[in-house]
Design a protein around this motif. Structure first.
Motif, mmCIF file in Angstrom:
data_model
loop_
_atom_site.group_PDB
_atom_site.id
_atom_site.type_symbol
_atom_site.label_atom_id
_atom_site.label_comp_id
_atom_site.label_asym_id
_atom_site.label_seq_id
_atom_site.Cartn_x
_atom_site.Cartn_y
_atom_site.Cartn_z
ATOM 1 N N TYR A 417 5.699 -39.825 -176.604
ATOM 2 C CA TYR A 417 5.104 -40.574 -175.506
ATOM 3 C C TYR A 417 5.709 -41.979 -175.451
ATOM 4 O O TYR A 417 5.913 -42.618 -176.485
ATOM 5 C CB TYR A 417 3.588 -40.695 -175.695
ATOM 6 C CG TYR A 417 2.890 -39.372 -175.865
ATOM 7 C CD1 TYR A 417 2.453 -38.636 -174.766
ATOM 8 C CD2 TYR A 417 2.659 -38.842 -177.142
ATOM 9 C CE1 TYR A 417 1.808 -37.422 -174.930
ATOM 10 C CE2 TYR A 417 2.014 -37.627 -177.312
ATOM 11 C CZ TYR A 417 1.589 -36.921 -176.206
ATOM 12 O OH TYR A 417 0.948 -35.719 -176.369
ATOM 13 N N CYS A 418 5.956 -42.448 -174.262
ATOM 14 C CA CYS A 418 6.495 -43.795 -174.072
ATOM 15 C C CYS A 418 5.373 -44.817 -174.285
ATOM 16 O O CYS A 418 4.285 -44.688 -173.708
ATOM 17 C CB CYS A 418 7.067 -43.922 -172.667
ATOM 18 S SG CYS A 418 7.659 -45.571 -172.263
ATOM 19 N N CYS A 424 4.731 -42.468 -167.567
ATOM 20 C CA CYS A 424 5.999 -41.794 -167.858
ATOM 21 C C CYS A 424 5.722 -40.385 -168.368
ATOM 22 O O CYS A 424 4.723 -40.145 -169.057
ATOM 23 C CB CYS A 424 6.801 -42.577 -168.900
ATOM 24 S SG CYS A 424 7.370 -44.184 -168.320
ATOM 25 N N ILE A 427 8.369 -36.488 -173.464
ATOM 26 C CA ILE A 427 9.699 -35.989 -173.793
ATOM 27 C C ILE A 427 9.574 -35.007 -174.949
ATOM 28 O O ILE A 427 8.970 -35.325 -175.973
ATOM 29 C CB ILE A 427 10.637 -37.145 -174.183
ATOM 30 C CG1 ILE A 427 10.808 -38.108 -173.000
ATOM 31 C CG2 ILE A 427 11.997 -36.606 -174.635
ATOM 32 C CD1 ILE A 427 11.603 -39.347 -173.332
ATOM 33 N N LYS A 435 15.776 -43.615 -175.465
ATOM 34 C CA LYS A 435 15.441 -44.371 -174.264
ATOM 35 C C LYS A 435 14.602 -43.516 -173.324
ATOM 36 O O LYS A 435 14.855 -42.333 -173.148
ATOM 37 C CB LYS A 435 16.735 -44.809 -173.563
ATOM 38 C CG LYS A 435 16.543 -45.703 -172.360
ATOM 39 C CD LYS A 435 17.911 -46.085 -171.781
ATOM 40 C CE LYS A 435 17.754 -46.966 -170.555
ATOM 41 N NZ LYS A 435 19.069 -47.347 -169.971
ATOM 42 N N CYS A 436 13.597 -44.143 -172.714
ATOM 43 C CA CYS A 436 12.750 -43.436 -171.752
ATOM 44 C C CYS A 436 13.521 -43.239 -170.449
ATOM 45 O O CYS A 436 14.087 -44.186 -169.892
ATOM 46 C CB CYS A 436 11.468 -44.224 -171.487
ATOM 47 S SG CYS A 436 10.375 -43.431 -170.274
ATOM 48 N N GLU A 437 13.532 -42.012 -169.947
ATOM 49 C CA GLU A 437 14.279 -41.694 -168.734
ATOM 50 C C GLU A 437 13.647 -42.301 -167.487
ATOM 51 O O GLU A 437 14.302 -42.453 -166.452
ATOM 52 C CB GLU A 437 14.355 -40.169 -168.559
ATOM 53 C CG GLU A 437 15.063 -39.446 -169.695
ATOM 54 C CD GLU A 437 15.009 -37.940 -169.537
ATOM 55 O OE1 GLU A 437 14.917 -37.474 -168.373
ATOM 56 O OE2 GLU A 437 15.047 -37.222 -170.553
ATOM 57 N N TRP A 438 12.351 -42.699 -167.579
ATOM 58 C CA TRP A 438 11.637 -43.161 -166.391
ATOM 59 C C TRP A 438 11.506 -44.687 -166.309
ATOM 60 O O TRP A 438 11.532 -45.249 -165.235
ATOM 61 C CB TRP A 438 10.248 -42.516 -166.343
ATOM 62 C CG TRP A 438 10.352 -41.046 -166.097
ATOM 63 C CD1 TRP A 438 10.383 -40.400 -164.894
ATOM 64 C CD2 TRP A 438 10.492 -40.033 -167.088
ATOM 65 N NE1 TRP A 438 10.536 -39.063 -165.061
ATOM 66 C CE2 TRP A 438 10.595 -38.783 -166.412
ATOM 67 C CE3 TRP A 438 10.541 -40.030 -168.483
ATOM 68 C CZ2 TRP A 438 10.743 -37.571 -167.063
ATOM 69 C CZ3 TRP A 438 10.685 -38.823 -169.137
ATOM 70 C CH2 TRP A 438 10.786 -37.609 -168.432
ATOM 71 N N GLU A 441 12.207 -47.818 -171.505
ATOM 72 C CA GLU A 441 11.607 -48.274 -172.773
ATOM 73 C C GLU A 441 12.249 -47.538 -173.954
ATOM 74 O O GLU A 441 12.642 -46.376 -173.841
ATOM 75 C CB GLU A 441 10.099 -48.024 -172.738
ATOM 76 C CG GLU A 441 9.336 -48.333 -174.001
ATOM 77 C CD GLU A 441 9.410 -49.809 -174.361
ATOM 78 O OE1 GLU A 441 9.893 -50.090 -175.477
ATOM 79 O OE2 GLU A 441 8.994 -50.651 -173.545
ATOM 80 N N PHE A 444 8.648 -45.355 -178.755
ATOM 81 C CA PHE A 444 7.931 -44.098 -178.557
ATOM 82 C C PHE A 444 7.008 -43.818 -179.744
ATOM 83 O O PHE A 444 7.216 -44.348 -180.838
ATOM 84 C CB PHE A 444 8.914 -42.928 -178.433
ATOM 85 C CG PHE A 444 9.828 -43.000 -177.243
ATOM 86 C CD1 PHE A 444 9.482 -42.371 -176.066
ATOM 87 C CD2 PHE A 444 11.029 -43.688 -177.306
ATOM 88 C CE1 PHE A 444 10.330 -42.419 -174.965
ATOM 89 C CE2 PHE A 444 11.882 -43.750 -176.222
ATOM 90 C CZ PHE A 444 11.524 -43.117 -175.042
#
Length: 648
Positions: A417-418, A424, A427, A435-438, A441, A444
């Protein structure tokens, strides 16, 4: 071989020599050979906490008989051994060990606790496999697998990712079976039911704005504090005029409505039932249909929450206080004795508390349909056939599978979770994302739960052959699907049905062509063996007293597929005596053979072999009778083997 065998048979000395010979020569090992037909069994993996008991002895002896027959029939026979990490059960064992040292898992923290778990597993986790060797099991010990080793773990994470991406895995707030002792959710089929006598309380709910009451019957008065409706059957003439009326919930003074739902049994109690959606599976479904509030009033420790003066009480303490308070208000119509089945944790025996919780689930209906069709089409044959019908009925009524467990020992759910943005998407990854795709960030946190032990077990017939590492490897191509699964009926749904579903879903083939279902071993009076009853017969002690062959012969000869077997120590004594008879006959034959000319014996054996089954005319009546009886015995034995009537 010595010409003179000892007069007295010593099973321990003989069996140890034979076992060492098997292990030294690796007679158990099977190599790939595409010129020969494979015959494969995967062992039902025992928990690493386990020591050999009579159930193990029966199950593995039957497998050993089947695999040896396959070897004699010139199949390329393989029996894959292994162990299961046994999530809840194993963590409970290790936590008790820590308590003896004055420590808890929380004091150690997750990382240190898992280090302790792995250390314990390395020291004692293969105990039962060593015991299986002394049972005479011809497993391929070089292929030993563990549900949390690198190979099997790779299959688990791959399966989760595929199911998630296909939309079968989801996370949601639903009612689950919660064990307050183990502090985890359980799947429906992990709950055992024990009959007990409780009370049935008849409680009067006052009607709002008019005189009178509607009386409901319940075995759990403490849950009424979370009621959001009273339900009746729409066809029940007694309550037709009350549907839609409002009642005042006693003790909480909250207004709730009388609703109609066909699930209500008019024959139970008064025909009117309280609806507590957060603490009863049937009530939860009623709430979904009628858009009712879901009020959680019992927490994960089985203590009351958000219920005024009752807050903080244990659920059973609250039950008593609720009864007392209702009595003072004159709202208890009557109390009756009531015998019913109570759900308990299959690992620790604690009474289950149904409650709403956010958990991970697998949608099962579509997956189950493929398994149902495969079984109906005869791609999996059951011995005895009645277990086929049981499995089909279970698949027809299957519910979504709760696969998350709130413990530390197991395959941690590979979901991240971000930290920056709750909106978000999650993943799915074995490793921490960079890195968060949305939102971009880089911080995690991983889901704290682990997967249900049976999730990894469901993949066992193909994870042992490296499916998660390389789904096109030669082992998987050659050895899958396996031939037969030998198992007890108590895990028919927990494990067997799930393996069929997962095998079809991921590989498009059933994981085994046949299922041999045996019963459980009971004492001579038919009671299940347990330490508390003092009727346990330890197979290792039987081996020490009477030898492995005596143990194995007793178990196999007592077996009828699908039925429990009743056994006592006398059974093993008679089998020991039978082993002695075989030894004495062997000693007599060998002694006489060595007194004859060896070439003469060879000539006779060659002549005997060349004339069977065409009986030679020059033999006498006695010899003809013996050979004819042998021929009939061979035919009958082959038929019994074909039908897995091993006890015959």
């Amino acid at each position: 071989m010595n010409k003179e065998l000892p007069k007295a048979y010593n099973p321990h000395q003989t069996e140890e020599l034979i076992l060492n010979f098997w292990l030294e020569k690796k007679l158990y090992h099977t190599e790939l050979d595409f010129k020969k037909t494979p015959f494969v069994i995967v062992i039902p993996p025992p928990n690493i906490t386990g020591a050999l008991h009579m159930g193990h002895a029966l199950n593995n002896t039957l497998q050993d008989v089947i695999i040896r027959i396959a070897k004699m029939r010139n199949f390329n026979a393989l029996w894959v051994p292994g162990t299961d990490h046994g999530g809840i059960a194993t963590q409970n064992v290790v936590e008790r060990l820590l308590l003896k040292e004055g420590k808890t898992k929380h004091q150690l923290g997750r990382e240190k606790f898992l280090e302790f778990m792995w250390s314990w597993r390395k020291q004692t986790g293969d105990t039962i496999l060593h015991q299986l060797k002394y049972l005479g099991c011809l497993c391929d010990w070089e292929r030993t697998r563990f549900t949390m080793d690198e190979v099997c773990s790779a299959a688990v994470y791959k399966a989760f990712k595929i199911l998630f991406e296909q939309g079968y895995i989801y996370r949601g707030e639903r009612i689950v079976n919660w064990c307050p002792r183990c502090q985890t959710a359980l799947a429906d089929i992990e709950v055992e039911y024990k009959q007990q006598t409780d009370k049935l309380w008849y409680i009067k709910y006052p009607l709002k704005g008019k005189k009178g009451f509607i009386t409901v019957a319940t075995v759990r008065p403490e849950t009424m504090l979370g009621d959001t409706a009273v339900a009746v059957n729409p066809k029940d003439e007694r309550y037709k005029d009350l549907i839609g009326e409002v009642v005042i919930l006693p003790l909480m003074n909250r207004e709730i409505r009388i609703i109609a739902d066909e699930v209500v049994d008019p024959e139970f109690g008064t025909g009117a039932v309280k609806v507590t959606p957060a603490h009863d599976p049937a009530d939860f479904e009623i709430a979904q249909r009628h858009n009712l509030d879901v009020l959680k009033v019992i927490d994960e420790n089985a203590h009351m929450i958000d219920v005024g003066s009752y807050t903080g009480l244990d659920r059973f303490e609250c039950r008593k206080k609720v009864e007392d308070d209702l009595s003072k208000l004159g709202l208890i119509e009557k109390i009756e004795d009531y015998t019913h089945n109570v759900g308990v944790c299959y690992r620790c025996g604690t009474i289950i508390e149904p409650l709403t919780s956010k958990q991970w689930f697998v949608k099962m209906k579509e997956i189950a349909q493929k398994a149902h069709k495969a079984i109906t089409d005869g791609k999996v044959v059951y011995y005895p056939e009645v277990y086929r019908d049981y499995t089909l009925r279970w698949l027809e009524n299957i519910k979504d599978w709760c696969i998350s467990r709130q413990i530390w020992w197991g395959h941690r759910i590979p979901v991240w979770y971000c930290k920056n943005n709750k909106n978000c998407q999650v993943i799915v990854s074995l490793e921490k994302p960079q890195k968060c795709e949305w939102c971009g960030e880089s911080e995690f946190y991983q889901d704290p739960d682990v997967l249900d032990t049976w999730f990894s077990s469901a993949l066992w017939p193909f994870s042992v052959f490296g499916w998660g590492v390389d789904e096109k490897n030669n082992d998987l191509k050659y050895f899958y699907p396996t031939q037969i699964l030998v198992t007890g009926y108590e895990i028919l749904y927990l494990w067997v049905a799930r393996m069929i579903m997962m095998g079809l879903h991921f590989l498009g083939e059933v994981p085994f062509k046949e299922v041999y279902v045996h019963g459980i071993v009971r004492d001579i009076h038919g009671k299940k063996m347990s330490k508390s009853l003092g009727n346990v017969i330890d197979p290792l002690e039987i081996i020490k007293k009477y030898g492995t062959d005596a143990l194995r012969f007793s178990l196999v000869s007592s077996t009828t597929a699908g039925r429990d077997i009743h056994i006592s120590e006398e059974s093993f004594i008679s089998s020991r005596n039978f082993m002695n008879k075989i030894y004495n006959m062997t000693r007599f034959i060998i002694t006489n053979i060595y007194q004859q000319d060896k070439q003469e014996i060879k000539d006779w054996l060659r002549k005997f072999k060349s004339n069977l089954p065409n009986l030679p005319q020059e033999l006498g009546i006695a010899e003809e009778w013996i050979l004819n009886e042998l021929k009939l015995l061979i035919q009958t034995t082959k038929e019994y083997i074909r039908k897995y009537l091993l006890g015959n």
